[in-house]
Design a protein around this motif. Structure first.
Motif, PDB file in Angstrom:
ATOM      1  N   PRO A 138       8.160  20.675  63.243  1.00 53.40           N
ATOM      2  CA  PRO A 138       8.298  21.783  63.967  1.00 53.40           C
ATOM      3  C   PRO A 138       9.484  21.380  64.990  1.00 53.40           C
ATOM      4  CG  PRO A 138       6.111  21.810  63.699  1.00 53.40           C
ATOM      5  CD  PRO A 138       6.599  20.678  63.112  1.00 53.40           C
ATOM      6  N   VAL A 139       9.461  20.533  65.759  1.00 48.74           N
ATOM      7  CA  VAL A 139      10.427  20.150  66.752  1.00 48.74           C
ATOM      8  C   VAL A 139      11.972  19.787  65.947  1.00 48.74           C
ATOM      9  CG1 VAL A 139      11.138  18.506  68.584  1.00 48.74           C
ATOM     10  CG2 VAL A 139       8.896  19.204  68.355  1.00 48.74           C
ATOM     11  N   GLN A 140      11.953  19.192  65.003  1.00 52.50           N
ATOM     12  CA  GLN A 140      13.170  18.945  64.189  1.00 52.50           C
ATOM     13  C   GLN A 140      13.719  20.053  63.788  1.00 52.50           C
ATOM     14  OE1 GLN A 140      11.320  16.005  61.586  1.00 52.50           O
ATOM     15  NE2 GLN A 140      12.106  14.256  62.707  1.00 52.50           N
ATOM     16  N   THR A 141      12.869  20.998  63.213  1.00 45.82           N
ATOM     17  CA  THR A 141      13.295  22.301  62.544  1.00 45.82           C
ATOM     18  C   THR A 141      13.938  23.098  63.818  1.00 45.82           C
ATOM     19  OG1 THR A 141      11.510  22.170  60.867  1.00 45.82           O
ATOM     20  CG2 THR A 141      12.638  24.314  61.313  1.00 45.82           C
ATOM     21  N   THR A 142      13.035  23.162  64.676  1.00 47.97           N
ATOM     22  CA  THR A 142      13.903  23.949  65.947  1.00 47.97           C
ATOM     23  C   THR A 142      15.431  23.357  66.235  1.00 47.97           C
ATOM     24  OG1 THR A 142      11.555  24.250  66.772  1.00 47.97           O
ATOM     25  CG2 THR A 142      13.512  24.567  68.352  1.00 47.97           C
ATOM     26  N   ILE A 143      15.478  22.214  66.505  1.00 45.28           N
ATOM     27  CA  ILE A 143      16.622  21.593  66.660  1.00 45.28           C
ATOM     28  C   ILE A 143      17.744  21.932  65.842  1.00 45.28           C
ATOM     29  CG2 ILE A 143      17.839  19.593  67.210  1.00 45.28           C
ATOM     30  CD1 ILE A 143      15.278  18.250  68.202  1.00 45.28           C
TER      31      ILE A 143
ATOM     32  N   MET B 261      16.516  35.329  75.405  1.00 45.97           N
ATOM     33  CA  MET B 261      16.899  34.338  74.619  1.00 45.97           C
ATOM     34  C   MET B 261      18.438  35.217  74.232  1.00 45.97           C
ATOM     35  SD  MET B 261      17.428  31.550  73.138  1.00 45.97           S
ATOM     36  CE  MET B 261      15.747  30.719  73.275  1.00 45.97           C
ATOM     37  N   PRO B 262      18.374  36.380  73.871  1.00 48.41           N
ATOM     38  CA  PRO B 262      19.830  37.042  73.469  1.00 48.41           C
ATOM     39  C   PRO B 262      21.006  37.013  74.456  1.00 48.41           C
ATOM     40  CG  PRO B 262      17.748  38.608  72.932  1.00 48.41           C
ATOM     41  CD  PRO B 262      17.518  37.472  73.812  1.00 48.41           C
ATOM     42  N   THR B 263      20.463  36.711  75.699  1.00 48.70           N
ATOM     43  CA  THR B 263      21.574  36.711  76.807  1.00 48.70           C
ATOM     44  C   THR B 263      21.973  35.181  77.000  1.00 48.70           C
ATOM     45  OG1 THR B 263      19.692  36.669  78.645  1.00 48.70           O
ATOM     46  CG2 THR B 263      20.637  38.871  77.955  1.00 48.70           C
ATOM     47  N   SER B 264      21.479  34.309  76.199  1.00 47.10           N
ATOM     48  CA  SER B 264      21.780  32.871  76.567  1.00 47.10           C
ATOM     49  C   SER B 264      23.424  32.371  76.721  1.00 47.10           C
ATOM     50  CB  SER B 264      20.760  31.983  75.603  1.00 47.10           C
ATOM     51  OG  SER B 264      21.425  32.374  74.447  1.00 47.10           O
ATOM     52  N   PHE B 265      24.007  32.867  75.912  1.00 42.77           N
ATOM     53  CA  PHE B 265      25.283  32.894  75.640  1.00 42.77           C
ATOM     54  C   PHE B 265      26.030  33.933  76.543  1.00 42.77           C
ATOM     55  CE2 PHE B 265      23.971  31.368  71.482  1.00 42.77           C
ATOM     56  CZ  PHE B 265      24.052  30.177  72.022  1.00 42.77           C
TER      57      PHE B 265
ATOM     58  N   MET C 181      24.686  35.417  70.382  1.00 45.42           N
ATOM     59  CA  MET C 181      23.519  36.211  71.034  1.00 45.42           C
ATOM     60  C   MET C 181      22.403  36.689  70.205  1.00 45.42           C
ATOM     61  SD  MET C 181      25.579  38.227  74.025  1.00 45.42           S
ATOM     62  CE  MET C 181      26.924  37.360  75.120  1.00 45.42           C
ATOM     63  N   LEU C 182      22.956  37.041  68.913  1.00 47.11           N
ATOM     64  CA  LEU C 182      22.132  37.479  67.845  1.00 47.11           C
ATOM     65  C   LEU C 182      21.578  36.551  66.676  1.00 47.11           C
ATOM     66  CD1 LEU C 182      24.043  40.495  66.786  1.00 47.11           C
ATOM     67  CD2 LEU C 182      22.305  40.594  68.439  1.00 47.11           C
ATOM     68  N   SER C 183      22.348  35.683  66.510  1.00 43.12           N
ATOM     69  CA  SER C 183      22.137  34.680  65.590  1.00 43.12           C
ATOM     70  C   SER C 183      21.045  33.553  65.874  1.00 43.12           C
ATOM     71  CB  SER C 183      23.331  33.928  64.980  1.00 43.12           C
ATOM     72  OG  SER C 183      23.985  33.072  65.856  1.00 43.12           O
ATOM     73  N   LEU C 184      21.098  33.056  67.095  1.00 46.16           N
ATOM     74  CA  LEU C 184      20.198  32.249  67.581  1.00 46.16           C
ATOM     75  C   LEU C 184      18.744  32.859  67.688  1.00 46.16           C
ATOM     76  CD1 LEU C 184      19.717  29.326  68.720  1.00 46.16           C
ATOM     77  CD2 LEU C 184      20.283  30.026  71.006  1.00 46.16           C
TER      78      LEU C 184
ATOM     79  N   SER D  87      22.727  25.021  64.388  1.00 45.93           N
ATOM     80  CA  SER D  87      23.396  25.810  63.264  1.00 45.93           C
ATOM     81  C   SER D  87      23.656  27.095  63.655  1.00 45.93           C
ATOM     82  CB  SER D  87      22.241  26.041  62.035  1.00 45.93           C
ATOM     83  OG  SER D  87      21.348  26.997  62.037  1.00 45.93           O
ATOM     84  N   ALA D  88      23.021  27.730  64.918  1.00 49.56           N
ATOM     85  CA  ALA D  88      23.398  29.140  65.242  1.00 49.56           C
ATOM     86  C   ALA D  88      24.039  29.117  66.352  1.00 49.56           C
ATOM     87  CB  ALA D  88      21.925  29.882  65.417  1.00 49.56           C
ATOM     88  N   LEU D  89      24.570  28.045  66.770  1.00 51.88           N
ATOM     89  CA  LEU D  89      25.308  27.890  67.932  1.00 51.88           C
ATOM     90  C   LEU D  89      26.756  28.593  67.753  1.00 51.88           C
ATOM     91  CD1 LEU D  89      24.789  24.392  69.656  1.00 51.88           C
ATOM     92  CD2 LEU D  89      23.866  26.776  70.649  1.00 51.88           C
ATOM     93  N   PRO D  90      27.486  29.215  68.773  1.00 49.98           N
ATOM     94  CA  PRO D  90      28.792  30.032  68.513  1.00 49.98           C
ATOM     95  C   PRO D  90      29.883  28.791  68.483  1.00 49.98           C
ATOM     96  CG  PRO D  90      28.227  30.150  70.982  1.00 49.98           C
ATOM     97  CD  PRO D  90      26.880  29.641  70.055  1.00 49.98           C
ATOM     98  N   THR D  91      30.885  29.079  67.805  1.00 49.31           N
ATOM     99  CA  THR D  91      32.160  28.196  67.836  1.00 49.31           C
ATOM    100  C   THR D  91      32.599  27.711  69.401  1.00 49.31           C
ATOM    101  OG1 THR D  91      32.981  29.395  66.143  1.00 49.31           O
ATOM    102  CG2 THR D  91      34.458  28.089  67.199  1.00 49.31           C
ATOM    103  N   LYS D  92      32.816  26.551  69.561  1.00 50.39           N
ATOM    104  CA  LYS D  92      33.418  26.185  70.995  1.00 50.39           C
ATOM    105  C   LYS D  92      34.673  26.406  71.339  1.00 50.39           C
ATOM    106  CE  LYS D  92      30.448  21.767  70.798  1.00 50.39           C
ATOM    107  NZ  LYS D  92      30.598  20.215  70.847  1.00 50.39           N
ATOM    108  N   SER D  93      34.855  26.610  72.566  1.00 50.49           N
ATOM    109  CA  SER D  93      36.231  27.031  73.106  1.00 50.49           C
ATOM    110  C   SER D  93      37.158  25.902  72.912  1.00 50.49           C
ATOM    111  CB  SER D  93      36.144  27.415  74.726  1.00 50.49           C
ATOM    112  OG  SER D  93      35.603  26.346  75.460  1.00 50.49           O
ATOM    113  N   SER D  94      36.721  24.668  72.740  1.00 48.03           N
ATOM    114  CA  SER D  94      37.754  23.639  72.503  1.00 48.03           C
ATOM    115  C   SER D  94      38.444  23.733  71.307  1.00 48.03           C
ATOM    116  CB  SER D  94      37.117  22.106  72.388  1.00 48.03           C
ATOM    117  OG  SER D  94      35.943  22.377  71.413  1.00 48.03           O
TER     118      SER D  94
END
Length: 199
Positions: free
Chosen positions: A139-144, A1-5, A183-186, A149-156
Motif C-alpha cells: 500500500p505505501v509503494q502504491t500510494t507513492i 486534497m483538491p486544494t493541495s495545488f 487538483m482533480l487527478s491526485l 503519476s498524478a502530479l502536474p507538469t513542473k514550471s521548469s
C-alpha cells in the motif's frame, strides 16, 4: 486534497496579473526566467562528468570525479542560503509561467494539448495502477507511485522552453492547465487507491 495545488496555481495567476497590469511587464520576467533557469540547473551542472572508455587508465580518476560530483550535488542544499534559493526558484518559476502564459496559445495545437494532458493526468495514472498490480506493490509503494503519476507538469518545463527558443506561451498554458487538472487527478488517483480492498 483538491486544494493541495492551489498555492501553485495562485502563483501562476499572480505572475499573469502582475505581468499584464503592473509596470513589471514582459522585459522584467525575461530576466526572471534567466535567473530561474540558471538556479534550476546549478546542481545538475555540478555533477556533469565526461565519459571515459572502460578499462582506460583514467577510469579510476573518472570514477572518483563522478563520485565527487555526486557528493557535491547532494551537498548543495546545505550551502548557506540555498534552502531559500530552492524555494525562491520554485515560486519564481511558477510566477514566470503565469507571466509567459497567453490564453489563446493552446489554439496553435489543440489536439496536441489534449493528448499531452490526457497522457499526463489519465493514462499515466492508469499505467501506474496497472504496474502496482503487476509487481504486487504494498500500500505505501502504491500510494507513492499513484501520487507521482498524478502530479502536474513542473514550471521548469516552461522556463526550459522559453530559454531554449521554443513556444513558451504554449508550454505555459499547458503547465497552467496541468496544475488545475492536478487538483482533480491526485484526489481521483488516491480515491481509486482507497476503494481497493486491503491486501
Amino acid at each position: 486534497m483538491p486544494t493541495s495545488f492551489f498555492p501553485d496555481f495562485s502563483l501562476i495567476l499572480i505572475g499573469y496579473l502582475v505581468c499584464r497590469f503592473t509596470p513589471l511587464n514582459r522585459p522584467v520576467w525575461t530576466q526572471v526566467e534567466q535567473l530561474v533557469y540558471f538556479f534550476l540547473f546549478f546542481s545538475a551542472a555540478v555533477s556533469v562528468d565526461s565519459e571515459k572508455p572502460a578499462g582506460h587508465r583514467c577510469g579510476q580518476s573518472s570514477g572518483g570525479r563522478r563520485l565527487g560530483g555526486i557528493a557535491l550535488a547532494y551537498s548543495v542544499p546545505h550551502w548557506p542560503g540555498f534552502k531559500g534559493i530552492g524555494a525562491a526558484s520554485l515560486a519564481l518559476g511558477l510566477m514566470a509561467t503565469g507571466a509567459g502564459m497567453q490564453l489563446g496559445a493552446l489554439n496553435h495545437a489543440k489536439l496536441l494539448g489534449v493528448a499531452l494532458l490526457t497522457i499526463k493526468h489519465l493514462l499515466m495514472a492508469l499505467l501506474a495502477l496497472g504496474l502496482t498490480q503487476l509487481f504486487g506493490l504494498n500500500p505505501v509503494q502504491t500510494t507513492i507511485l499513484l501520487m507521482f503519476s498524478a502530479l502536474p507538469t513542473k514550471s521548469s518545463c516552461y522556463v526550459l522552453a522559453a530559454r531554449m527558443g521554443y513556444d513558451g506561451a504554449y508550454v505555459a498554458a499547458l503547465v497552467t492547465l496541468s496544475t488545475l487538472l492536478g487538483m482533480l487527478s491526485l484526489p481521483l488517483a488516491l480515491g481509486v487507491l482507497r476503494s481497493r480492498p486491503a491486501a
